[in-house]
Write a protein that holds these residues in place. Structure first.
Motif, PDB file in Angstrom:
ATOM      1  N   TYR A  12     -17.585 112.309 100.948  1.00 16.09           N
ATOM      2  CA  TYR A  12     -16.620 111.200 101.108  1.00 16.09           C
ATOM      3  C   TYR A  12     -16.239 111.037 102.585  1.00 16.09           C
ATOM      4  O   TYR A  12     -16.123 109.918 103.089  1.00 16.09           O
ATOM      5  CB  TYR A  12     -15.382 111.473 100.244  1.00 16.09           C
ATOM      6  N   ALA A  13     -16.089 112.178 103.275  1.00 15.05           N
ATOM      7  CA  ALA A  13     -15.753 112.118 104.702  1.00 15.05           C
ATOM      8  C   ALA A  13     -16.864 111.405 105.482  1.00 15.05           C
ATOM      9  O   ALA A  13     -16.592 110.578 106.357  1.00 15.05           O
ATOM     10  CB  ALA A  13     -15.545 113.525 105.246  1.00 15.05           C
TER      11      ALA A  13
ATOM     12  N   VAL B  81     -25.741 119.888 101.098  1.00 12.56           N
ATOM     13  CA  VAL B  81     -25.423 118.567 100.538  1.00 12.56           C
ATOM     14  C   VAL B  81     -24.928 117.630 101.649  1.00 12.56           C
ATOM     15  O   VAL B  81     -25.303 116.449 101.711  1.00 12.56           O
ATOM     16  CB  VAL B  81     -24.365 118.696  99.409  1.00 12.56           C
ATOM     17  N   THR B  82     -24.120 118.167 102.564  1.00  9.70           N
ATOM     18  CA  THR B  82     -23.603 117.345 103.665  1.00  9.70           C
ATOM     19  C   THR B  82     -24.748 116.860 104.553  1.00  9.70           C
ATOM     20  O   THR B  82     -24.783 115.693 104.953  1.00  9.70           O
ATOM     21  CB  THR B  82     -22.591 118.162 104.498  1.00  9.70           C
ATOM     22  N   GLN B 112     -16.609 104.972  99.152  1.00 11.02           N
ATOM     23  CA  GLN B 112     -17.112 105.921  98.155  1.00 11.02           C
ATOM     24  C   GLN B 112     -18.427 105.414  97.541  1.00 11.02           C
ATOM     25  O   GLN B 112     -19.243 106.185  97.052  1.00 11.02           O
ATOM     26  CB  GLN B 112     -16.052 106.128  97.056  1.00 11.02           C
ATOM     27  N   PHE B 113     -18.649 104.099  97.587  1.00  7.78           N
ATOM     28  CA  PHE B 113     -19.865 103.533  96.986  1.00  7.78           C
ATOM     29  C   PHE B 113     -20.986 103.331  98.004  1.00  7.78           C
ATOM     30  O   PHE B 113     -21.972 102.655  97.717  1.00  7.78           O
ATOM     31  CB  PHE B 113     -19.540 102.206  96.291  1.00  7.78           C
ATOM     32  N   VAL B 114     -20.812 103.868  99.221  1.00  5.21           N
ATOM     33  CA  VAL B 114     -21.890 103.783 100.216  1.00  5.21           C
ATOM     34  C   VAL B 114     -23.002 104.740  99.796  1.00  5.21           C
ATOM     35  O   VAL B 114     -22.831 105.955  99.781  1.00  5.21           O
ATOM     36  CB  VAL B 114     -21.388 104.159 101.634  1.00  5.21           C
ATOM     37  N   VAL B 115     -24.148 104.167  99.419  1.00  8.02           N
ATOM     38  CA  VAL B 115     -25.299 104.952  98.980  1.00  8.02           C
ATOM     39  C   VAL B 115     -26.539 104.075  99.188  1.00  8.02           C
ATOM     40  O   VAL B 115     -26.384 102.872  99.452  1.00  8.02           O
ATOM     41  CB  VAL B 115     -25.077 105.404  97.504  1.00  8.02           C
ATOM     42  N   ASP B 116     -27.725 104.657  99.122  1.00  5.77           N
ATOM     43  CA  ASP B 116     -28.939 103.897  99.496  1.00  5.77           C
ATOM     44  C   ASP B 116     -29.032 102.507  98.849  1.00  5.77           C
ATOM     45  O   ASP B 116     -29.208 101.506  99.546  1.00  5.77           O
ATOM     46  CB  ASP B 116     -30.200 104.715  99.173  1.00  5.77           C
ATOM     47  N   PRO B 117     -28.926 102.397  97.499  1.00  2.00           N
ATOM     48  CA  PRO B 117     -29.112 101.072  96.893  1.00  2.00           C
ATOM     49  C   PRO B 117     -28.035 100.060  97.273  1.00  2.00           C
ATOM     50  O   PRO B 117     -28.357  98.903  97.551  1.00  2.00           O
ATOM     51  CB  PRO B 117     -29.057 101.343  95.379  1.00  2.00           C
TER      52      PRO B 117
END
Lengths: 104, 232
Positions: A12-13, B81-82, B112-117
């Motif tokens: 999240y960070a 994971v980071t 929070q919804f920042v992701v590849d797709p």
């Protein structure tokens, strides 16, 4: 559970820091220009990593699951180029992977 | 106001769901794989589902579940994971102009919804300059993606005992990324960037903790920027 929660906080960070705490428009111009080219670079790197995993270049030369994946993704790329439909390449890749597995 | 207008979803919401549908076709096997991995690795289906809800990022989830199953230390797992998710920092930076004039709550919740797709979907659209339009589109895409992603992970947990081992599950996610990538390759800088990224990611793939992926992305951005300069 607590480990996953900690990983989620760290993620999240990463997602928030350049939006809320240090807005990206304060970054140097060169960096901002580079961000415009991020999408193709990230997508290509994701595809390459998904194919080879952690096994390096030589795995591309060994017959097996990687070869199946390469054939399937070549079909997906061809379909994506010809149709511009986002779903068809996936269906093509899955179909080719199943066929290749059945044949070999 | 006309009652049908009042009750029909905003055009941005419809557009987001329309963009999301084919993306989810590609991601479905990947989400199933997360559930299957949770069960087959021995960490438990519940942990797999929880990772989907908390992390919302398939490659980091697979990394985390595999490390959990292998008995990795908590610190090593969080660090890995980071690193795998470090690209979200870049996506967020690229999306920041769309978040700049948003309400405070959205600037904290939306990322929070920042992701590849979702990044790829938003980056392809040129009709989201208005903050309200972007907000509606982003929330519909993000909430929709998260809901389907978690649901499909649950399905993967349920189907784990009966699903056969097959490469078909593994090729779906990269095929979906290709479907988004290929139309962008008409521009020379994009071709240069994608080629450099792919080659570097393959060569650097033995590096631990997703560093190969990050090296690939960095090389691709650099190559595309240089190609852009030489073009202009």
């Amino acid at each position: 559970m607590i480990v996953l929660l900690a990983a989620a906080v760290a993620t999240y960070a990463l997602r928030t820091v350049l939006v809320t705490l240090v807005p990206a428009h304060r970054l140097p111009v060169t960096v901002r220009r580079g961000l415009g080219h991020l999408a193709p670079a990230a997508l290509a790197a994701l595809v390459a990593t998904a194919v080879v995993g952690h096994r390096g270049v030589h795995v591309l030369l060994v017959p097996g699951p990687v070869l199946t994946a390469l054939v399937a993704l070549a079909a997906a790329a061809l379909v994506a180029w010809r149709t511009r439909n986002p779903a068809l390449p996936v269906l093509a890749a899955v179909a080719v992977a199943i066929l290749t597995e059945a044949v070999t | 106001m006309d009652i049908t207008l009042r009750h029909s979803p905003a055009p941005e919401v419809r557009a987001a769901l329309r963009d999301l549908a084919p993306v989810m076709v590609g991601l479905a096997p990947f989400a199933l794989l997360i559930g299957v991995t949770g069960v087959r690795s021995g960490v438990g289906g519940g942990t797999g589902v929880l990772s989907s809800a908390l992390l919302l990022g398939g490659s980091a989830q697979l990394t985390g579940l595999t490390m959990l199953a292998g008995g990795a230390s908590p610190l090593a797992l969080v660090a890995a994971v980071t690193l795998v998710n470090a690209r979200f920092l870049l996506y967020a930076a690229a999306l920041e102009p769309s978040f700049r004039h948003q309400p405070r709550w959205f600037r904290w919740v939306g990322p929070q919804f920042v992701v590849d797709p979702t990044y790829a979907m938003a980056a392809r659209r040129d009709d989201l300059a208005d903050p309200r339009r972007f907000r509606r589109y982003w929330l519909a895409a993000g909430v929709g993606l998260a809901t389907v992603w978690v649901s499909l992970t649950v399905l993967g947990v349920v189907l784990a005992p009966v699903l056969p081992e097959s490469a078909a599950l593994d090729v779906a996610a990269p095929a979906m990324f290709l479907a988004v990538l290929v139309p962008q390759l008409r521009a020379r800088p994009a071709r240069a960037g994608a080629s450099a990224a792919a080659v570097t990611a393959v060569v650097a793939s033995p590096l631990p903790d997703g560093l190969g992926l990050l090296c690939g992305i960095a090389a691709g951005v650099l190559a595309a920027t240089l190609a852009d300069r030489s073009t202009s």
